[in-house]
Scaffold this motif. Structure first.
Motif, PDB file in Angstrom:
ATOM      1  N   LEU A   1       0.839  -1.202   0.000  1.00 31.47           N
ATOM      2  CA  LEU A   1       0.000   0.000   0.000  1.00 31.47           C
ATOM      3  C   LEU A   1       0.865   1.240   0.000  1.00 31.47           C
ATOM      4  O   LEU A   1       1.839   1.315   0.753  1.00 31.47           O
ATOM      5  CB  LEU A   1      -0.842   0.034   1.277  1.00 31.47           C
ATOM      6  CG  LEU A   1      -2.104  -0.803   1.342  1.00 31.47           C
ATOM      7  CD1 LEU A   1      -2.710  -0.691   2.731  1.00 31.47           C
ATOM      8  CD2 LEU A   1      -3.116  -0.361   0.293  1.00 31.47           C
ATOM      9  N   GLU A   2       0.496   2.200  -0.840  1.00 31.95           N
ATOM     10  CA  GLU A   2       1.233   3.470  -0.874  1.00 31.95           C
ATOM     11  C   GLU A   2       0.221   4.589  -1.083  1.00 31.95           C
ATOM     12  O   GLU A   2      -0.905   4.343  -1.532  1.00 31.95           O
ATOM     13  CB  GLU A   2       2.200   3.492  -2.076  1.00 31.95           C
ATOM     14  CG  GLU A   2       3.307   2.473  -2.038  1.00 31.95           C
ATOM     15  CD  GLU A   2       4.650   3.035  -1.580  1.00 31.95           C
ATOM     16  OE1 GLU A   2       4.710   4.208  -1.155  1.00 31.95           O
ATOM     17  OE2 GLU A   2       5.629   2.280  -1.650  1.00 31.95           O
ATOM     18  N   TYR A   3       0.645   5.829  -0.823  1.00 30.48           N
ATOM     19  CA  TYR A   3      -0.216   6.954  -1.181  1.00 30.48           C
ATOM     20  C   TYR A   3      -0.289   7.052  -2.700  1.00 30.48           C
ATOM     21  O   TYR A   3       0.699   6.778  -3.407  1.00 30.48           O
ATOM     22  CB  TYR A   3       0.327   8.257  -0.587  1.00 30.48           C
ATOM     23  CG  TYR A   3       0.061   8.334   0.894  1.00 30.48           C
ATOM     24  CD1 TYR A   3      -1.259   8.376   1.360  1.00 30.48           C
ATOM     25  CD2 TYR A   3       1.091   8.336   1.813  1.00 30.48           C
ATOM     26  CE1 TYR A   3      -1.521   8.405   2.719  1.00 30.48           C
ATOM     27  CE2 TYR A   3       0.831   8.373   3.178  1.00 30.48           C
ATOM     28  CZ  TYR A   3      -0.482   8.405   3.624  1.00 30.48           C
ATOM     29  OH  TYR A   3      -0.740   8.424   4.961  1.00 30.48           O
ATOM     30  N   ARG A   4      -1.465   7.486  -3.151  1.00 27.47           N
ATOM     31  CA  ARG A   4      -1.696   7.551  -4.600  1.00 27.47           C
ATOM     32  C   ARG A   4      -0.658   8.442  -5.300  1.00 27.47           C
ATOM     33  O   ARG A   4      -0.245   8.167  -6.420  1.00 27.47           O
ATOM     34  CB  ARG A   4      -3.115   8.099  -4.845  1.00 27.47           C
ATOM     35  CG  ARG A   4      -3.508   8.110  -6.299  1.00 27.47           C
ATOM     36  CD  ARG A   4      -4.943   8.516  -6.497  1.00 27.47           C
ATOM     37  NE  ARG A   4      -5.273   9.748  -5.793  1.00 27.47           N
ATOM     38  CZ  ARG A   4      -6.508  10.247  -5.690  1.00 27.47           C
ATOM     39  NH1 ARG A   4      -7.496   9.612  -6.236  1.00 27.47           N
ATOM     40  NH2 ARG A   4      -6.731  11.367  -5.050  1.00 27.47           N
TER      41      ARG A   4
ATOM     42  N   LEU B   1      -3.158   0.093  -4.058  1.00 26.27           N
ATOM     43  CA  LEU B   1      -2.328  -1.106  -4.108  1.00 26.27           C
ATOM     44  C   LEU B   1      -1.303  -0.815  -5.196  1.00 26.27           C
ATOM     45  O   LEU B   1      -1.688  -0.453  -6.313  1.00 26.27           O
ATOM     46  CB  LEU B   1      -3.167  -2.321  -4.508  1.00 26.27           C
ATOM     47  CG  LEU B   1      -4.089  -2.895  -3.446  1.00 26.27           C
ATOM     48  CD1 LEU B   1      -4.897  -4.044  -4.028  1.00 26.27           C
ATOM     49  CD2 LEU B   1      -3.282  -3.390  -2.251  1.00 26.27           C
ATOM     50  N   ARG B   2      -0.022  -0.939  -4.903  1.00 29.97           N
ATOM     51  CA  ARG B   2       1.006  -0.456  -5.833  1.00 29.97           C
ATOM     52  C   ARG B   2       0.829  -1.038  -7.248  1.00 29.97           C
ATOM     53  O   ARG B   2       0.763  -2.258  -7.414  1.00 29.97           O
ATOM     54  CB  ARG B   2       2.401  -0.795  -5.307  1.00 29.97           C
ATOM     55  CG  ARG B   2       2.588  -2.286  -5.158  1.00 29.97           C
ATOM     56  CD  ARG B   2       3.923  -2.644  -4.557  1.00 29.97           C
ATOM     57  NE  ARG B   2       4.049  -4.078  -4.462  1.00 29.97           N
ATOM     58  CZ  ARG B   2       4.837  -4.710  -3.613  1.00 29.97           C
ATOM     59  NH1 ARG B   2       5.583  -4.030  -2.763  1.00 29.97           N
ATOM     60  NH2 ARG B   2       4.901  -6.024  -3.606  1.00 29.97           N
TER      61      ARG B   2
ATOM     62  N   LEU C   1      -5.208   5.738  -0.664  1.00 28.26           N
ATOM     63  CA  LEU C   1      -4.105   4.783  -0.805  1.00 28.26           C
ATOM     64  C   LEU C   1      -4.366   3.949  -2.049  1.00 28.26           C
ATOM     65  O   LEU C   1      -5.510   3.801  -2.479  1.00 28.26           O
ATOM     66  CB  LEU C   1      -4.048   3.845   0.396  1.00 28.26           C
ATOM     67  CG  LEU C   1      -3.929   4.469   1.773  1.00 28.26           C
ATOM     68  CD1 LEU C   1      -3.952   3.380   2.848  1.00 28.26           C
ATOM     69  CD2 LEU C   1      -2.648   5.276   1.886  1.00 28.26           C
TER      70      LEU C   1
ATOM     71  N   ASP D   1      -7.499   5.485   3.777  1.00 22.08           N
ATOM     72  CA  ASP D   1      -7.026   5.137   5.119  1.00 22.08           C
ATOM     73  C   ASP D   1      -7.931   5.816   6.145  1.00 22.08           C
ATOM     74  O   ASP D   1      -8.901   6.494   5.776  1.00 22.08           O
ATOM     75  CB  ASP D   1      -5.536   5.480   5.306  1.00 22.08           C
ATOM     76  CG  ASP D   1      -5.267   6.963   5.383  1.00 22.08           C
ATOM     77  OD1 ASP D   1      -6.236   7.750   5.377  1.00 22.08           O
ATOM     78  OD2 ASP D   1      -4.092   7.341   5.455  1.00 22.08           O
TER      79      ASP D   1
ATOM     80  N   GLN E   1      -7.983   1.517  -5.483  1.00 16.36           N
ATOM     81  CA  GLN E   1      -7.852   2.595  -4.502  1.00 16.36           C
ATOM     82  C   GLN E   1      -8.619   2.262  -3.237  1.00 16.36           C
ATOM     83  O   GLN E   1      -9.653   1.612  -3.290  1.00 16.36           O
ATOM     84  CB  GLN E   1      -8.431   3.883  -5.062  1.00 16.36           C
ATOM     85  CG  GLN E   1      -7.810   4.271  -6.375  1.00 16.36           C
ATOM     86  CD  GLN E   1      -8.041   5.729  -6.709  1.00 16.36           C
ATOM     87  OE1 GLN E   1      -8.345   6.515  -5.840  1.00 16.36           O
ATOM     88  NE2 GLN E   1      -7.866   6.073  -7.959  1.00 16.36           N
TER      89      GLN E   1
END
Ligand SMILES: N[C@@H](Cc1c[nH]c[nH+]1)C(=O)O
Length: 381
Positions: free
Chosen positions: A45-48, A74-75, A72, A66, A63
């Protein structure tokens, strides 16, 4: 009944496919460890915002929000998280990373392709020289060969070729964009319309051939003779030629082609781009390229970088099915635990049968087509 269904574009993996996948990932990672690369893991998970440099239409991410309401994803890519790490930590360059993990790309419904893809790749950060591209191509050729896949073609291209030719054309910006799209889409009717106003231009003979500038390396380069001199193309052509010569010298059996009319698979590529494909696969076996501007989108400074990622699922699809030794089950009394374990270690493709009775063990062995070794007989003697 969605508790029995899988989300579209996902799958379960088990048995020989799951095992081959594990082996391929291990083979790739071992190779890079031996070549002095360091391992890097980044979260699923990362920030968009991390993935802003991706073309949104190409890689739509999954997407979620949080607890603070921030988006967030999924990469959908593994290169961008590595660029984020490099720009937020004080890690000194040059640096060579290797990694493996899953990425998630929402594809069109009914496209038949999966949305969760396993990649194993590398990022070489801090080297501007062509040697970094050659390190990637060496790894790709050696690894794919070592896996027993002998029909891969490596295709080279360059992210700056199309933009630099377009920049040299006497067209307005809109006409250039239209020409570029028609070329990338291989929409020949639209392409002909776009080049029609240039009939009297010295670029015209080249433009007529441009959509077909892919395939045999020497033939594609020879077609460039029709191109009026564009000084900005010289270094690109020299790098491509040098790379083809490198490959010929190091890997004479490796097929290498050139494509000068292709859209780079990632918008962040700034230099040479390469991928490997086999006629038997729809997806590339590996894909990579140079991305010298990417770190500047996370921080102020620009760093040269090159990398590639193998599509582990595509590699596994190309491998011959695993042939394993016939299975053996070892049945034993609880008091024989140590002896049974020792026996199991000795025998390839064997496992302990945990059934309660010899009869149950026999039923399981028959069902699995396995040979049964019954240690309880020995205990009874
Ligand atoms: N992240 C790229 C591959 C790559 C790694 N490094 C550079 N390019 C892809 O998924 O297509």
């Amino acid at each position: 009944m969605s508790n029995r269904k899988l989300p579209i574009g996902t799958r379960d993996e088990f048995g020989s496919v799951a095992q081959q996948k594990e082996q391929i990932i291990e083979q790739i990672q071992r190779y890079f460890r031996q070549r002095g690369f360091q391992k890097i893991n980044t979260p699923l998970l990362e920030y968009r915002e991390v993935f802003k440099p991706l073309a949104p239409q190409a890689y739509q991410p999954y997407q979620l929000l949080d607890e603070r309401g921030d988006t967030l994803v999924l990469r959908p890519d593994l290169t961008l998280p590595v660029a984020r790490v490099m720009s937020t930590t004080g890690i000194e360059i040059p640096m060579k990373w290797y990694y493996s993990g899953d990425i998630f790309r929402v594809k069109k419904r009914l496209s038949g392709s999966y949305n969760q893809i396993t990649q194993a790749g590398i990022e070489i950060i801090g080297y501007a020289s062509l040697k970094a591209e050659w390190e990637c191509l060496t790894a790709a050729s050696q690894l794919v060969q070592a896996m027993g896949i002998d029909d891969m073609t490596v295709e080279l291209s360059h992210a700056q070729f199309v933009p630099r030719v377009l920049a040299a054309l006497p067209l307005n910006e809109l006409a250039k964009r239209n020409l570029e799209t028609a070329l990338y889409d291989k929409d020949l009717e639209r392409y002909q319309q776009q080049i029609a106003p240039l009939k009297a231009d010295p670029f015209y003979p080249f433009l007529q051939n441009w959509p077909w500038l892919f395939g045999d390396f020497k033939a594609v380069l020879a077609a460039l003779d029709q191109l009026p001199a564009v000084p900005q193309l010289q270094s690109i052509i020299a790098d491509l030629k040098a790379t083809q010569q490198f490959m010929q010298a190091q890997f004479p059996a490796q097929a290498v082609t050139l494509d000068l009319s292709i859209q780079p698979p990632q918008e962040y590529y700034t230099g040479m781009v390469f991928h490997g494909f086999s006629q038997a696969n729809a997806s590339f076996l590996f894909s990579g390229g140079r991305y010298d501007q990417l770190l500047a989108s996370f921080q102020q400074t620009m760093q040269p970088a090159v990398g590639l990622a193998f599509d582990v699922d595509a590699l596994v699809e190309r491998l011959p099915e695993l042939t394993t030794a016939p299975a053996t089950l070892i049945y034993f009394e609880p008091s024989q635990w140590a002896a049974a374990t020792a026996k199991q270690k000795e025998l390839p493709n064997s496992s302990l049968c945990l059934a309660d009775s010899a009869a149950a063990a026999q039923r399981i062995a028959t069902q699995k087509g396995a040979q049964l070794i019954d240690l309880s007989q020995e205990a009874a003697k």
